[in-house]
Write a protein that holds these residues in place. Structure first.
Motif: not given
Length: 123
Positions: A84-112
């Motif tokens: 269960i922990s592995e499955i949840k971690l995989k879901v978090i990684e997938e969701q964070l990848s989308v968040v990072i991609m969207n952040s980069k698209e709008i120019g949001l810095s890592l610190d922000e």
């Protein structure tokens, strides 16, 4: 357990059902041994084909989330906490990848982004 289907989703209906039931199990909303609605009842409630609910249940059984007993129905299987922990971690990684991609698209810095995550995490 309330399953909501989206006609506008790119995911097939059986996959929407599978994902939602898996989420209910992982979140503890469906406990080990809990009976799922019969395939026919679920199909009737969702106004879809029994073939679709059958495929969703087969996918869940293949993944080890449920088990079926002929003549009795389908039930939530015992879950391995490490899995269960592995499955949840995989879901978090997938969701964070989308968040990072969207952040980069709008120019949001890592610190922000980190600051935003910290604010949301602490709420």
């Amino acid at each position: 357990m309330q399953i909501i289907l989206s006609k506008s989703s790119k995911d097939p209906i059986y996959e929407q059902i599978t994902n939602q039931i898996r989420s209910f199990i992982l979140a503890g909303e469906l406990q080990e041994g809990a009976a799922l609605p019969s395939m026919r009842k679920l199909a009737k409630d969702l106004k879809i084909s029994v073939i679709t609910t059958k495929r969703a249940y087969e996918e869940l059984e293949r993944a080890g989330f449920i088990y079926s007993i002929i003549g009795k129905g389908s039930f939530v299987a015992e879950q391995n906490l490490k899995v269960i922990s592995e499955i949840k971690l995989k879901v978090i990684e997938e969701q964070l990848s989308v968040v990072i991609m969207n952040s980069k698209e709008i120019g949001l810095s890592l610190d922000e982004l980190l600051q935003l995550m910290k604010i949301l995490y602490e709420e």
